[in-house]
Structure formats: C-alpha cells, structure tokens
Design an enzyme around this catalytic site. Structure first.
Site, PDB file in Angstrom:
ATOM      1  N   HIS A 113      -5.060  -3.842   4.887  1.00 24.38           N
ATOM      2  CA  HIS A 113      -4.892  -2.794   4.045  1.00 24.38           C
ATOM      3  C   HIS A 113      -3.706  -2.373   3.569  1.00 24.38           C
ATOM      4  CE1 HIS A 113      -6.155   1.307   2.282  1.00 24.38           C
ATOM      5  NE2 HIS A 113      -6.731   0.814   1.675  1.00 24.38           N
ATOM      6  N   CYS A 114      -2.761  -2.228   4.501  1.00 28.43           N
ATOM      7  CA  CYS A 114      -1.445  -1.889   4.370  1.00 28.43           C
ATOM      8  C   CYS A 114      -0.447  -2.840   3.331  1.00 28.43           C
ATOM      9  CB  CYS A 114      -0.742  -1.693   5.866  1.00 28.43           C
ATOM     10  SG  CYS A 114      -1.551  -0.862   6.977  1.00 28.43           S
ATOM     11  N   ILE A 115      -0.810  -3.933   3.539  1.00 30.92           N
ATOM     12  CA  ILE A 115      -0.082  -4.764   2.477  1.00 30.92           C
ATOM     13  C   ILE A 115      -0.587  -5.237   1.153  1.00 30.92           C
ATOM     14  CG2 ILE A 115       0.810  -6.244   4.595  1.00 30.92           C
ATOM     15  CD1 ILE A 115      -0.934  -8.653   4.003  1.00 30.92           C
ATOM     16  N   GLY A 146      -1.803  -3.804   8.594  1.00 30.94           N
ATOM     17  CA  GLY A 146      -2.709  -4.579   8.698  1.00 30.94           C
ATOM     18  C   GLY A 146      -3.215  -4.847   7.419  1.00 30.94           C
ATOM     19  N   ARG A 188       0.902  -1.447  -0.051  1.00 31.10           N
ATOM     20  CA  ARG A 188      -0.010   0.070   0.037  1.00 31.10           C
ATOM     21  C   ARG A 188       0.774   1.170  -0.077  1.00 31.10           C
ATOM     22  NH1 ARG A 188      -5.104   0.710  -1.313  1.00 31.10           N
ATOM     23  NH2 ARG A 188      -5.382  -1.430  -0.628  1.00 31.10           N
TER      24      ARG A 188
END
Length: 343
Positions: A330-332, A328, A86
């Site tokens: 969304h971050c990856i 989390g 992300r």
C-alpha cells in the site's frame, strides 16, 4: 465545491508508483538494490493485471528502470528522493459533478526525520496532479496517504501519533486536523487511534501510519492487524486498537464489524521486532495485491482478504523487501479513481 475521497474499492483509472532512486531505500549492496527494484517491479506488474500503472522515475534511472519494468508500465520522469508514492503523491478526490481533484499535503520526511531527504519528493504531489489532469487542492496539513484510510462515506481512520506529531503539525489540535480533512476529503467522522505498530514507531518508521494497522474494506467493516503472540509488543498494541475500534461508530452511526487479520508467525528480523502486516495491501479494480511473507499464516490471511473483498482475485507479492525498507504494498502505490474528469 465539496470534495470526497472515494473508497479504495471504487473503480480506478490507474495506479501511480515511483521507482526507487539511489539512496538509503536501495540498501548497501548491489544485491540489495536489485532486490528493492525487483520488488517494486513485482508490485507494478501485479497491479498491471487490473489497471494501467504509471511509474515516476528519476531522470538518472531512465535506462535502468526499463530493465525492470515491462513496456506496459508508463514512465514519467522527475527528480526523486525516495519511492513511497502513497506518501509523496497526492490523495485523489472527486466532487459532486464527478470532477477529479488531487490533495497535495505538505510532505516533510515523515515529521522531519533526521535520516530523510524530501526536497524532490515534496514536489511530486503537484506533478502527479498535473499529469493526471486533476484540479489541484492545496493543503497546509503535513500528512501522508499512509496516515489515513476512508470508507468513502465520511469515515476516516487516523492516528494521534501522525497528524498530531510535533514534527509534522506542531500546535495543531484534533479539531484543526478534522476541519482540514473535512474540507479536503469530505471526512465527517474521524476515528482517532492512539498509535501505530512498534517497529513503525522506531527510528526508521513513520511514527504510526494507520495503513499497517487497520483499513475499511466496506462501510461498517474494519480489517485490523492482530498480533496473537504475547511475546511481541504489538500484541498489546493490537488489543488497544481493537478496543478503540469497538468503541467507535462510523459515519452512519453504526458499530464496526471487526475482522482480525492475523500477523505473520515470524516476530523478529535482524533489526528487531517486525511490523509485517497483511493490512497493508492494494485494492485495484477486480483484484487485491497483498503482501506475503513466506510465512505459515500467508494462506490464512489471503483467505481473510478474499472474504473481505468478494469477487476480487487476491494476488500475493513477497513484501519482506518492502518492510525491510520501511513500508509495504500500500505504501508504494496510490490509486487514481475513475471519474468523468471535467475541467
């Protein structure tokens, strides 16, 4: 040409991810490394139910990555420092003719954090843009995908502690950031939140990414992290953010309907206050891949998400190994919108 970042609920062509290479993300033991890789793989396979997944892997991990990932996950090789797609990947946009673009922000290790390395990761945005066949949109703004959320209609959520961070953009004013987001994302109505969550503001955090604080599932509605336990410092943060959102209007000039996503009941881990957040989820075509925490509030939060995204299947993945490493679901991940990609 006018670029616009579509809502994350728009149809998607694929999901981009990066496989964690050797380094601090993996932890200190083989068991911790296996846990990290297994969790990245679990998110990939959950997303794969709804869209193709392309995983960037370090060349040194060619054989190892395939032991965790099914043959349906496409692999692309490039040197990596870390695996937060992300933030290191591009932000995809479209123009009025349906052409795909990819905004390549400057990445400098979340504000030149002393523990971070980013020489390789700073090149991933351009690489992904090229592979995706997107028009390259260069930006001089130090920014990460986790630091913005849009509604696709002109509204963008962001935090003062990220885009105005002296470690990222020294000397820039709000107006400078807003002008660049207008140029690159078509964001006409910025909503500045004052800060992010407590853990994320500490040494190994991003200094306040919005994608664990609030998101817009549909124009006019905002999902916001709500810490209900007054013992946690994020209780005050949640109250402040909710006040700021109540005072805000979106690109249509409307007040938001605020939907609170409860924080898990757990307050601490071995390192201190947690920033576990159900806000940090991936929307992908007919599904939502949501982080869970083995917590009594998991079912309540998944129900809120199901209501916020009607018609989509909500799938939970244990996100504790991700949050222990600083992020989390969304971050990856990074979504690539479906579009008539012309060049």
């Amino acid at each position: 040409m006018t670029w616009r970042m579509p809502s994350e609920t728009s149809d998607q062509d694929r999901i981009w991810m990066a496989f964690p290479p050797g380094g601090y993300t993996l932890g200190d033991t083989p068991a911790e490394a296996d846990q990290a890789r297994s969790t990245w793989a679990a998110v990939a396979h959950a997303a794969l139910r709804y869209a193709p997944v392309t995983m960037v892997i370090d060349p040194d991990d060619r054989a190892l990555a395939r032991t965790y990932l099914s043959a349906d996950v496409e692999l692309v090789e490039a040197p990596l420092d870390d695996a937060w797609m992300r933030d290191i990947g591009p932000t995809f946009v479209v123009d009025e003719s349906g052409r795909l673009g990819a905004v390549d922000w400057v990445f400098n290790g979340w504000g030149q954090q002393e523990w971070a390395t980013w020489e390789n990761d700073a090149r991933i945005g351009a690489l992904v843009a090229e592979i995706a066949g997107a028009e390259y949109v260069a930006s001089s703004l130090v920014n990460e995908g986790g630091g913005i959320h849009v509604d696709g209609a002109g509204t963008v959520l962001l935090t003062e502690t990220v885009q105005l961070d002296p470690g990222r953009n020294p000397g820039l004013r709000r107006s400078d950031v807003e002008a660049e987001l207008r140029r690159t994302l078509g964001a006409t109505d910025p909503i500045w939140l004052s800060r992010g969550l407590t853990r994320d503001s500490e040494r190994y955090g991003t200094r306040g990414h919005v994608d664990i604080v609030a998101t817009i599932p549909t124009p006019g509605v905002v999902l916001v992290h709500a810490q209900r336990d007054g013992a946690h410092p994020d209780s005050a943060v949640s109250e402040q953010v909710i006040r700021e959102l109540r005072d805000a209007t979106d690109a249509n000039g409307d007040r938001f309907q605020i939907v609170e996503l409860p924080a898990p009941e757990v307050l601490r881990d071995s390192e201190g206050w947690v920033d576990y957040s159900y806000v940090n989820h991936l929307v992908v075509n007919g599904g939502v891949v949501a982080g869970t925490f083995g917590d009594p509030r998991d079912d309540e939060a998944l129900g809120v998400l199901a209501d916020a995204y009607p018609g989509r299947e909500v799938v939970g993945v244990d996100a504790r190994p991700l949050f222990a490493r600083g992020g989390g679901v969304h971050c990856i991940t990074q979504q690539q919108p479906r579009t008539a990609r012309t060049t």
